[in-house]
Design an enzyme around this catalytic site. Structure first.
Site, PDB file in Angstrom:
ATOM      1  N   LYS A 115      53.856  45.627   5.453  1.00  0.00           N
ATOM      2  CA  LYS A 115      53.348  45.011   4.498  1.00  0.00           C
ATOM      3  C   LYS A 115      51.951  45.256   4.269  1.00  0.00           C
ATOM      4  O   LYS A 115      51.577  45.257   3.078  1.00  0.00           O
ATOM      5  CB  LYS A 115      53.856  43.616   4.584  1.00  0.00           C
ATOM      6  CG  LYS A 115      55.085  43.289   4.580  1.00  0.00           C
ATOM      7  CD  LYS A 115      55.583  41.794   4.028  1.00  0.00           C
ATOM      8  CE  LYS A 115      57.108  41.666   4.024  1.00  0.00           C
ATOM      9  NZ  LYS A 115      57.568  40.485   3.469  1.00  0.00           N
ATOM     10  N   LYS A 197      65.227  49.661   4.872  1.00  0.00           N
ATOM     11  CA  LYS A 197      65.951  48.400   4.592  1.00  0.00           C
ATOM     12  C   LYS A 197      66.129  47.853   3.028  1.00  0.00           C
ATOM     13  O   LYS A 197      65.128  48.199   2.443  1.00  0.00           O
ATOM     14  CB  LYS A 197      65.151  47.330   5.319  1.00  0.00           C
ATOM     15  CG  LYS A 197      65.859  45.996   5.354  1.00  0.00           C
ATOM     16  CD  LYS A 197      64.889  44.748   5.931  1.00  0.00           C
ATOM     17  CE  LYS A 197      63.761  44.245   4.956  1.00  0.00           C
ATOM     18  NZ  LYS A 197      63.591  42.784   5.160  1.00  0.00           N
ATOM     19  N   LYS A 200      63.947  42.552  -1.143  1.00  0.00           N
ATOM     20  CA  LYS A 200      63.814  41.999  -2.523  1.00  0.00           C
ATOM     21  C   LYS A 200      62.566  42.445  -3.154  1.00  0.00           C
ATOM     22  O   LYS A 200      62.382  42.275  -4.530  1.00  0.00           O
ATOM     23  CB  LYS A 200      64.125  40.617  -2.496  1.00  0.00           C
ATOM     24  CG  LYS A 200      63.082  39.812  -1.533  1.00  0.00           C
ATOM     25  CD  LYS A 200      63.171  38.300  -1.588  1.00  0.00           C
ATOM     26  CE  LYS A 200      63.795  37.496  -0.466  1.00  0.00           C
ATOM     27  NZ  LYS A 200      62.693  37.467   0.704  1.00  0.00           N
TER      28      LYS A 200
HETATM   29  N1  AQP Z   1      68.683  44.411   4.166  1.00  0.00           N
HETATM   30  C1  AQP Z   1      68.656  43.150   4.840  1.00  0.00           C
HETATM   31  N2  AQP Z   1      69.699  43.246   5.673  1.00  0.00           N
HETATM   32  C2  AQP Z   1      70.231  42.384   6.395  1.00  0.00           C
HETATM   33  N3  AQP Z   1      69.287  41.023   6.573  1.00  0.00           N
HETATM   34  C3  AQP Z   1      68.290  40.993   5.577  1.00  0.00           C
HETATM   35  N4  AQP Z   1      67.328  40.019   5.367  1.00  0.00           N
HETATM   36  C4  AQP Z   1      66.275  40.638   4.378  1.00  0.00           C
HETATM   37  N5  AQP Z   1      66.806  41.864   4.266  1.00  0.00           N
HETATM   38  C5  AQP Z   1      67.756  42.246   4.779  1.00  0.00           C
HETATM   39  C6  AQP Z   1      67.319  38.859   6.025  1.00  0.00           C
HETATM   40  O1  AQP Z   1      67.273  37.749   4.928  1.00  0.00           O
HETATM   41  C7  AQP Z   1      66.417  36.539   5.632  1.00  0.00           C
HETATM   42  C8  AQP Z   1      65.518  36.270   4.640  1.00  0.00           C
HETATM   43  O2  AQP Z   1      64.493  37.199   4.476  1.00  0.00           O
HETATM   44  P1  AQP Z   1      63.021  36.881   4.090  1.00  0.00           P
HETATM   45  O3  AQP Z   1      62.979  36.124   2.686  1.00  0.00           O
HETATM   46  O4  AQP Z   1      62.328  36.115   5.076  1.00  0.00           O
HETATM   47  O5  AQP Z   1      62.267  38.174   4.021  1.00  0.00           O
HETATM   48  P2  AQP Z   1      62.415  39.579   4.355  1.00  0.00           P
HETATM   49  O6  AQP Z   1      62.969  39.568   5.851  1.00  0.00           O
HETATM   50  O7  AQP Z   1      60.787  40.110   4.487  1.00  0.00           O
HETATM   51  O8  AQP Z   1      63.444  40.063   3.357  1.00  0.00           O
HETATM   52  P3  AQP Z   1      62.964  41.059   2.194  1.00  0.00           P
HETATM   53  O9  AQP Z   1      64.320  40.864   1.135  1.00  0.00           O
HETATM   54  O10 AQP Z   1      62.725  42.386   2.720  1.00  0.00           O
HETATM   55  O11 AQP Z   1      61.914  40.246   1.461  1.00  0.00           O
HETATM   56  P4  AQP Z   1      60.610  41.044   1.171  1.00  0.00           P
HETATM   57  O12 AQP Z   1      60.850  42.160   0.191  1.00  0.00           O
HETATM   58  O13 AQP Z   1      59.706  39.791   0.270  1.00  0.00           O
HETATM   59  O14 AQP Z   1      59.675  40.853   2.304  1.00  0.00           O
HETATM   60  C9  AQP Z   1      66.018  37.156   6.938  1.00  0.00           C
HETATM   61  O15 AQP Z   1      66.850  36.626   7.961  1.00  0.00           O
HETATM   62  C10 AQP Z   1      65.887  38.482   6.732  1.00  0.00           C
HETATM   63  O16 AQP Z   1      66.208  39.168   8.292  1.00  0.00           O
END
Ligand code: AQP
Length: 331
Positions: A115, A197, A200
């Protein structure tokens, strides 16, 4: 809560529109714990501000994330659903745990490195100490199980280490949590770069399928998904694009990899991608309909948030009075 009932906590950041990665890796697994476990599911808005957010968007997405929890099958009567910033004890324990989390430990977190690279203009202290706040989220509720995707494994391990460290210094205070990762869906990959991965906050809309995308958009995105130069639908390490699509298809249809390989033997990627898109869109159609119904009634969502926060605060306070006393705070 009966004394033998185990506790589950998890959260999702309202930092963007939720993806099928969030759905398959996390939210879909939440409901399997409802009823048998005491379940706390939070919209973790305090984590979201570690990356700059537009306030109106953050507010809207906070409502939307709560509505999606319910639309994805979390019964508001059986689960404590709340917004993290409504329970101030998260911030309080987050600060305290900052003082029991080592600089070296935080420096090793791969999400911080990723990040920071993506947000070079805003490498703030919150981004760095994010895992201590996440430890607070979990430990506040004496959590036994944390359902998450595999990207959160390292943070979860840190939460366990911090809890053990605290318990060792002050005697048993926190339950040591275990992760629950669905082996089939713990890492859903980007459609345009299947070695990364699905996220979002990915600016490339074609990499990501959002839970609320229309059927046409979902099918279009799967049709464009990066695969490889062969034409064989086969699950293999050297075929990350096809393997990711098979994982998604399996999650929405319940078919095994062998059945999927047989189904598309000799038919090429075009038919396969269309089938994945249709299975995904159909699997999410009920969620989309429920979401539209729920998001239209803000007052109802606010009542759920308030009730959830009141309940969460009750349990959080029990932990906090123990913590305050143990570390030597008065009152
Ligand atoms: N691609 C993924 N596959 C499986 N699990 C996923 N999670 C996120 N992306 C995947 C799981 O979703 C939960 C919530 O995630 P988060 O909102 O805490 O943030 P994150 O893990 O950083 O997910 P993002 O989508 O990548 O968000 P941004 O882009 O804002 O950083 C967690 O349990 C995560 O493991």
């Amino acid at each position: 809560m009966n004394n033998n009932q185990k506790t589950v906590f998890s959260g999702v950041q309202p930092s963007g529109n939720l993806t099928i990665g969030n759905y398959l890796g996390a939210i879909k697994n939440f409901s399997r714990f409802s009823g048998e476990y005491k379940t706390f599911y939070s919209v973790v808005d305090m984590h979201a501000i570690t990356v700059r957010q537009i306030p109106a968007d953050l507010r809207r997405r906070t409502y939307e994330t709560l509505a999606l929890y319910i639309a994805c099958g979390l019964d508001e009567e059986k689960n404590t659903l709340f917004v993290q910033s409504h329970v101030k004890e998260h911030a309080e324990l987050g600060w305290i745990l900052d003082c029991y989390t080592m600089f070296g430990e935080l420096s090793r977190m791969t999400q911080f490195k990723d990040k920071s690279a993506k947000n070079a203009q805003n490498i703030n202290a919150g981004l760095f100490t994010y895992p201590a706040l996440m430890a607070a989220d979990i430990l506040l509720y004496q959590t036994d199980v944390v359902p998450v995707g595999i990207d959160q494994k390292q943070h979860l391990e840190l939460a366990r280490d911090v809890a053990m460290r605290f318990n060792q210094i002050y005697s048993d205070t926190f339950t040591i949590p275990e992760g629950y990762m669905n082996p089939d869906t713990m890492k859903i990959m980007s459609l345009s770069d299947p070695t990364a991965k699905m996220s979002k906050s990915d600016p490339n809309q074609n990499s990501v399928v959002y839970i609320l995308d229309s059927k046409d958009d979902i099918i279009r995105k799967f049709k464009k998904a990066v695969t490889d130069s062969e034409s064989e639908v086969r699950y293999a390490e050297d075929k990350p694009g096809v393997s990711n699509l098979m994982t998604i298809y399996k999650a929405f249809t319940g078919k095994s990899f062998e059945e999927i390989e047989n189904e598309f033997r000799g038919s090429g990627y075009g038919d396969f991608k269309l089938a994945v898109g249709e299975a995904c869109a159909d699997g999410l159609s009920h969620v989309r309909e429920e979401f539209q119904r729920l998001i239209a009634d803000k007052a109802h969502l606010e009542a759920i948030m308030k009730r959830g926060a009141d309940e969460a605060r009750y349990y959080a306070n029990k932990t906090m009075s123990k913590v305050r006393r143990k570390i030597g705070f008065i009152g």
